[in-house]
Every structure is written in C-alpha cells, then in structure tokens.
Design a protein around this motif. Structure first.
Motif, short mmCIF file in Angstrom:
data_model
loop_
_atom_site.label_atom_id
_atom_site.label_comp_id
_atom_site.label_asym_id
_atom_site.label_seq_id
_atom_site.Cartn_x
_atom_site.Cartn_y
_atom_site.Cartn_z
N LYS A 20 0.82 -1.22 0.00
CA LYS A 20 0.00 0.00 0.00
C LYS A 20 0.85 1.27 0.00
CE LYS A 20 -3.88 -2.01 2.43
NZ LYS A 20 -4.90 -1.78 3.41
N GLU A 45 -1.64 3.41 -2.36
CA GLU A 45 -2.82 3.93 -1.66
C GLU A 45 -2.43 4.86 -0.52
OE1 GLU A 45 -5.05 0.36 -0.40
OE2 GLU A 45 -3.97 -0.59 -2.05
N ASP A 53 -5.43 -1.72 7.17
CA ASP A 53 -6.33 -2.33 6.19
C ASP A 53 -7.74 -1.77 6.32
OD1 ASP A 53 -4.38 -4.03 5.05
OD2 ASP A 53 -4.65 -5.47 6.69
N ALA A 54 -8.08 -1.31 7.51
CA ALA A 54 -9.40 -0.78 7.79
C ALA A 54 -9.28 0.26 8.89
CB ALA A 54 -10.34 -1.90 8.24
N PRO A 55 -10.27 1.14 9.02
CA PRO A 55 -10.22 2.13 10.10
C PRO A 55 -10.15 1.46 11.47
CG PRO A 55 -11.97 2.65 8.56
CD PRO A 55 -11.47 1.28 8.20
N THR A 95 -10.55 2.47 15.81
CA THR A 95 -11.05 3.47 16.77
C THR A 95 -10.22 3.37 18.03
OG1 THR A 95 -13.28 3.33 15.87
CG2 THR A 95 -13.05 4.24 18.10
N ILE A 132 -11.36 8.01 15.38
CA ILE A 132 -11.22 7.04 14.29
C ILE A 132 -10.01 7.41 13.44
CG2 ILE A 132 -12.28 6.02 12.23
CD1 ILE A 132 -15.01 6.66 13.57
N ILE A 133 -9.13 6.44 13.22
CA ILE A 133 -7.99 6.62 12.33
C ILE A 133 -8.27 5.84 11.06
CG2 ILE A 133 -5.52 6.22 11.99
CD1 ILE A 133 -5.19 6.45 15.02
N GLN A 134 -8.23 6.55 9.94
CA GLN A 134 -8.45 5.94 8.64
C GLN A 134 -7.11 5.50 8.05
OE1 GLN A 134 -11.46 5.49 7.33
NE2 GLN A 134 -12.59 6.70 8.84
N PRO A 135 -7.11 4.48 7.20
CA PRO A 135 -5.87 4.11 6.51
C PRO A 135 -5.29 5.34 5.78
CG PRO A 135 -7.55 2.44 6.15
CD PRO A 135 -8.22 3.60 6.85
N ASP A 187 -4.14 8.08 7.19
CA ASP A 187 -4.15 9.30 8.01
C ASP A 187 -2.74 9.55 8.56
OD1 ASP A 187 -6.85 9.75 7.65
OD2 ASP A 187 -7.42 9.27 9.72
#
Length: 154
Positions: free
Chosen positions: A16, A20, A41-43, A45, A113-116, A118
């Motif tokens: 990634k 990405e 791979d996914a958000p 929390t 929430i942490i997004q991929p 961020d």
C-alpha cells in the motif's frame, strides 16, 4: 545558514505504501518533520483512555549512531482530539531496522477514528551525542542546585 541533509534509507513493508498510502514526506518546505501515515487495512477506533499500536508500513535505516529518528505527536491531533504518543516521544535507534510503529493514546473525551493513510505522527531526524559517564563523589555547586519540579515558579 545552509540546510543540512542526511540520507535515510526507507523500505516500504506494505504494498500500500507508495500507492494507496503515500511514502512519508515533508508537507511544506518549512516542515521540521515528515508526517507518518497509518498503514491500516481498515479504520481503527481509539476510545478515550485507550492506547493502540499503529503501524506505519515502513522501516528505516539511519546512517550512523550520530543520528536518531524521533517521533512526536502531530500538534493538530493532540490539540483538537487528544491524540498523542503514549511514550511522549518515540525514539528510533540507529541499529533498529524493524517497522516504525506509533503507540498512540486518546486523552480526549470522544472516540477517535484513524483511517488508513491518516497522518498520525511526525518524525524528525536529529543529532545524537554518545555520553561517557564519569562516576564522581560530588557535583559542582550551582545556583539552582537540586531544586526540581516547579522550583522556578510558573
């Protein structure tokens, strides 16, 4: 004053990175540190009071013991959401070549929430001095002496 640069090897550990999720970089020409992304791979929390170890998807190799990589909180995340490093400042030693990880803690009042991808922390490269400790019987007197926390006032 001339700009000093060093070469730091960086190895993506995830496919990634560079696709990405961008390779860490300075966000402005005046930035002191490079922003580190969350390689997820996914958000995820982080609940208030919770700690999470967040991968960055990269490993680095520093040129020598004379340079350290130091990981600091991003001021916006800390001020706005209470997201900071659990250990205050992360230290990447010159002989560590594993994945750079960020131990984040939420001292805020709401889940975060942490997004991929961020940007979760910043890494600065700084000189490191090796100390030679000399055992002595006494230390030279100073005005402050052993006055510690809060000794000089607010």
């Amino acid at each position: 004053m001339s700009e000093q640069t060093i070469q730091v090897k960086v190895m993506p550990l995830s496919p990634k990175i560079g696709r990405e999720i961008p390779l860490p970089d300075y966000q402005t020409s005046g930035s002191a540190g490079i922003d580190l992304p969350a390689c997820l791979d996914a958000p995820i929390t982080i609940a208030p009071g919770q700690r999470r170890l967040v991968p960055t998807g990269i490993a680095i190799q520093l040129p020598s013991r004379e340079v350290g990589a130091f990981i600091f909180a991003r001021s916006g995340l800390a001020a706005k959401a209470g997201i900071h490093l659990a250990n205050g400042v992360g230290v990447v030693d010159s002989d560590y070549t594993g994945e750079v990880m960020c131990a984040l803690v939420n001292s805020g009042e709401r889940p975060f929430i942490i997004q991929p991808g961020d940007r979760i922390a910043q890494m600065l490269f700084m000189p490191v001095l090796a100390a030679q400790l000399l055992q002595v019987e006494s230390l030279q007197e100073t005005r402050r002496g052993s006055g510690g926390f809060g000794h000089t006032g607010v």
